[in-house]
Design a protein around this motif. Structure first.
Motif, PDB file in Angstrom:
ATOM      1  N   ARG A 209       0.192   8.153  27.802  1.00  0.00           N
ATOM      2  CA  ARG A 209      -0.578   8.350  28.958  1.00  0.00           C
ATOM      3  C   ARG A 209      -1.952   7.567  28.769  1.00  0.00           C
ATOM      4  O   ARG A 209      -2.362   7.335  29.744  1.00  0.00           O
ATOM      5  CB  ARG A 209      -0.647   9.897  29.169  1.00  0.00           C
ATOM      6  CG  ARG A 209       0.448  10.695  29.581  1.00  0.00           C
ATOM      7  CD  ARG A 209       0.266  12.101  29.130  1.00  0.00           C
ATOM      8  NE  ARG A 209       1.442  12.937  29.390  1.00  0.00           N
ATOM      9  CZ  ARG A 209       2.620  13.017  28.616  1.00  0.00           C
ATOM     10  NH1 ARG A 209       2.372  12.376  27.254  1.00  0.00           N
ATOM     11  NH2 ARG A 209       3.569  13.608  28.681  1.00  0.00           N
ATOM     12  N   PHE A 210      -2.218   7.459  27.670  1.00  0.00           N
ATOM     13  CA  PHE A 210      -3.390   6.923  27.576  1.00  0.00           C
ATOM     14  C   PHE A 210      -3.536   5.443  27.897  1.00  0.00           C
ATOM     15  O   PHE A 210      -4.557   4.749  28.634  1.00  0.00           O
ATOM     16  CB  PHE A 210      -4.025   6.953  25.860  1.00  0.00           C
ATOM     17  CG  PHE A 210      -5.235   6.334  25.516  1.00  0.00           C
ATOM     18  CD1 PHE A 210      -6.613   7.112  26.011  1.00  0.00           C
ATOM     19  CD2 PHE A 210      -5.216   5.144  24.886  1.00  0.00           C
ATOM     20  CE1 PHE A 210      -7.757   6.535  25.690  1.00  0.00           C
ATOM     21  CE2 PHE A 210      -6.560   4.568  24.650  1.00  0.00           C
ATOM     22  CZ  PHE A 210      -7.688   5.112  24.937  1.00  0.00           C
ATOM     23  N   ALA A 211      -2.363   4.707  27.442  1.00  0.00           N
ATOM     24  CA  ALA A 211      -2.418   3.119  27.825  1.00  0.00           C
ATOM     25  C   ALA A 211      -2.477   3.002  29.115  1.00  0.00           C
ATOM     26  O   ALA A 211      -2.996   2.203  30.016  1.00  0.00           O
ATOM     27  CB  ALA A 211      -1.163   2.748  27.093  1.00  0.00           C
ATOM     28  N   ARG A 212      -1.385   3.868  29.984  1.00  0.00           N
ATOM     29  CA  ARG A 212      -1.434   3.778  31.395  1.00  0.00           C
ATOM     30  C   ARG A 212      -2.738   4.102  31.927  1.00  0.00           C
ATOM     31  O   ARG A 212      -3.165   3.423  33.238  1.00  0.00           O
ATOM     32  CB  ARG A 212      -0.416   4.883  31.896  1.00  0.00           C
ATOM     33  CG  ARG A 212       1.100   4.683  31.455  1.00  0.00           C
ATOM     34  CD  ARG A 212       2.077   5.303  32.198  1.00  0.00           C
ATOM     35  NE  ARG A 212       2.140   6.703  32.435  1.00  0.00           N
ATOM     36  CZ  ARG A 212       2.659   7.436  31.481  1.00  0.00           C
ATOM     37  NH1 ARG A 212       3.455   6.991  30.410  1.00  0.00           N
ATOM     38  NH2 ARG A 212       2.437   8.864  31.565  1.00  0.00           N
ATOM     39  N   ARG A 213      -3.510   5.223  31.661  1.00  0.00           N
ATOM     40  CA  ARG A 213      -4.740   5.573  32.307  1.00  0.00           C
ATOM     41  C   ARG A 213      -5.853   4.244  31.926  1.00  0.00           C
ATOM     42  O   ARG A 213      -6.501   3.993  32.881  1.00  0.00           O
ATOM     43  CB  ARG A 213      -5.428   6.709  31.619  1.00  0.00           C
ATOM     44  CG  ARG A 213      -6.829   7.102  32.032  1.00  0.00           C
ATOM     45  CD  ARG A 213      -6.765   6.888  33.671  1.00  0.00           C
ATOM     46  NE  ARG A 213      -6.135   8.003  34.326  1.00  0.00           N
ATOM     47  CZ  ARG A 213      -6.206   7.951  35.523  1.00  0.00           C
ATOM     48  NH1 ARG A 213      -7.042   7.176  36.346  1.00  0.00           N
ATOM     49  NH2 ARG A 213      -5.218   8.779  36.096  1.00  0.00           N
ATOM     50  N   LEU A 214      -5.478   3.413  30.823  1.00  0.00           N
ATOM     51  CA  LEU A 214      -6.515   2.547  30.381  1.00  0.00           C
ATOM     52  C   LEU A 214      -6.385   1.459  31.469  1.00  0.00           C
ATOM     53  O   LEU A 214      -7.342   0.472  31.634  1.00  0.00           O
ATOM     54  CB  LEU A 214      -6.499   2.102  28.766  1.00  0.00           C
ATOM     55  CG  LEU A 214      -7.445   1.038  28.465  1.00  0.00           C
ATOM     56  CD1 LEU A 214      -8.921   1.573  28.590  1.00  0.00           C
ATOM     57  CD2 LEU A 214      -6.937   0.516  27.061  1.00  0.00           C
ATOM     58  N   ALA A 215      -4.945   1.150  31.540  1.00  0.00           N
ATOM     59  CA  ALA A 215      -4.780  -0.029  32.443  1.00  0.00           C
ATOM     60  C   ALA A 215      -5.320   0.309  33.860  1.00  0.00           C
ATOM     61  O   ALA A 215      -5.572  -0.640  34.626  1.00  0.00           O
ATOM     62  CB  ALA A 215      -3.192  -0.079  32.694  1.00  0.00           C
ATOM     63  N   VAL A 216      -5.137   1.518  34.621  1.00  0.00           N
ATOM     64  CA  VAL A 216      -5.847   1.650  35.865  1.00  0.00           C
ATOM     65  C   VAL A 216      -7.194   1.631  35.801  1.00  0.00           C
ATOM     66  O   VAL A 216      -7.915   1.064  36.598  1.00  0.00           O
ATOM     67  CB  VAL A 216      -5.434   3.362  36.017  1.00  0.00           C
ATOM     68  CG1 VAL A 216      -6.364   3.788  37.241  1.00  0.00           C
ATOM     69  CG2 VAL A 216      -4.030   3.719  36.161  1.00  0.00           C
ATOM     70  N   CYS A 217      -8.029   2.123  34.692  1.00  0.00           N
ATOM     71  CA  CYS A 217      -9.480   1.889  34.538  1.00  0.00           C
ATOM     72  C   CYS A 217      -9.863   0.221  34.535  1.00  0.00           C
ATOM     73  O   CYS A 217     -10.998   0.119  34.722  1.00  0.00           O
ATOM     74  CB  CYS A 217      -9.979   2.745  33.162  1.00  0.00           C
ATOM     75  SG  CYS A 217      -9.851   4.409  33.432  1.00  0.00           S
ATOM     76  N   GLY A 218      -8.884  -0.254  33.736  1.00  0.00           N
ATOM     77  CA  GLY A 218      -9.467  -1.764  33.670  1.00  0.00           C
ATOM     78  C   GLY A 218     -10.248  -2.011  32.464  1.00  0.00           C
ATOM     79  O   GLY A 218     -10.446  -1.045  31.571  1.00  0.00           O
TER      80      GLY A 218
END
Length: 223
Positions: A209-218
């Motif tokens: 989840r953390f990696a996916r959220r970081l990808a959204v945040c950029g």
């Protein structure tokens, strides 16, 4: 595969932990991960903290233990998986709050924070056979995990240890050793404190989840 020193990757613990503890803050903007701002906004930092906490708690839920407890500053949210007891964090400094988290909990007990979403059930499934404590150093000089076969002396073992410094981990480990405890070490992990930490940790657990959220945040907007 990185494993705890002296433990074979395929080895299972002799018995499940009695208690697995997570100490955390409710992921609210402006209260968590403030070192991520900038480059991230307070809302993005809180979203990253929520993802890190959710990853951590789902790993805890998948780890054999008789009791799984979230010691929380704040209120639980939809990120809390089933099967985890929530207790309120006490006041005081971090040393006092860590000691209180162990209080009245059956041992053996292992405590971790919310800053290492790359943890796995294999890392947390420690075996206390032949040792009194497990210690997980962090790359910034702190520690990400502390396990005690007997949580009773936690107050004496933790109170007065300087927290959030580059020598916190070294002082804490020496406190355990000076008390005559047989200490085993977990691998050194990187906490998520800065944007550089976030990128490195996400790369270690790219499907979380953390990696996916970081990808959204950029990369964030620098100011």
């Amino acid at each position: 595969m990185t494993t705890a020193r002296g433990v074979h990757p395929a080895a299972a613990p002799a018995a499940p932990l009695a208690t697995l503890l997570v100490i955390a803050k409710e992921p609210r903007p402006g209260r968590v991960k403030t070192r991520l701002t900038p480059p991230y906004s307070p809302h993005e930092a809180a979203a990253l903290a929520e993802a890190a906490l959710a990853d951590t708690l789902h790993t805890v839920a998948a780890t054999p233990a008789a009791h799984r407890v979230l010691v929380l500053d704040g209120s639980p949210g939809p990120w809390l998986p089933p099967g985890i007891e929530v207790v309120r964090q006490c006041g005081g400094g971090l040393d006092a709050r860590l000691a209180a988290a162990f209080a009245h909990r059956p041992g053996p007990a292992l405590l971790i924070g919310m800053d290492t979403p790359q943890v796995t059930p294999e890392l947390l499934g420690v075996d206390f056979t032949g040792c009194d404590a497990w210690f997980g150093p962090a790359a910034d000089g702190g520690f990400w995990a502390l396990g005690l076969a007997d949580p009773g002396p936690a107050e004496a073992l933790l109170r007065g240890v300087p927290m959030s410094t580059s020598v916190t981990g070294a002082v804490q480990r020496e406190r355990l050793r000076a008390a005559g405890l047989r200490v085993r070490d977990l691998p050194c992990l990187r906490d998520v404190d800065t944007a550089a930490d976030a990128a490195e940790v996400a790369a270690l657990a790219p499907t979380g989840r953390f990696a996916r959220r970081l990808a959204v945040c950029g990369p964030g907007v620098r100011s």
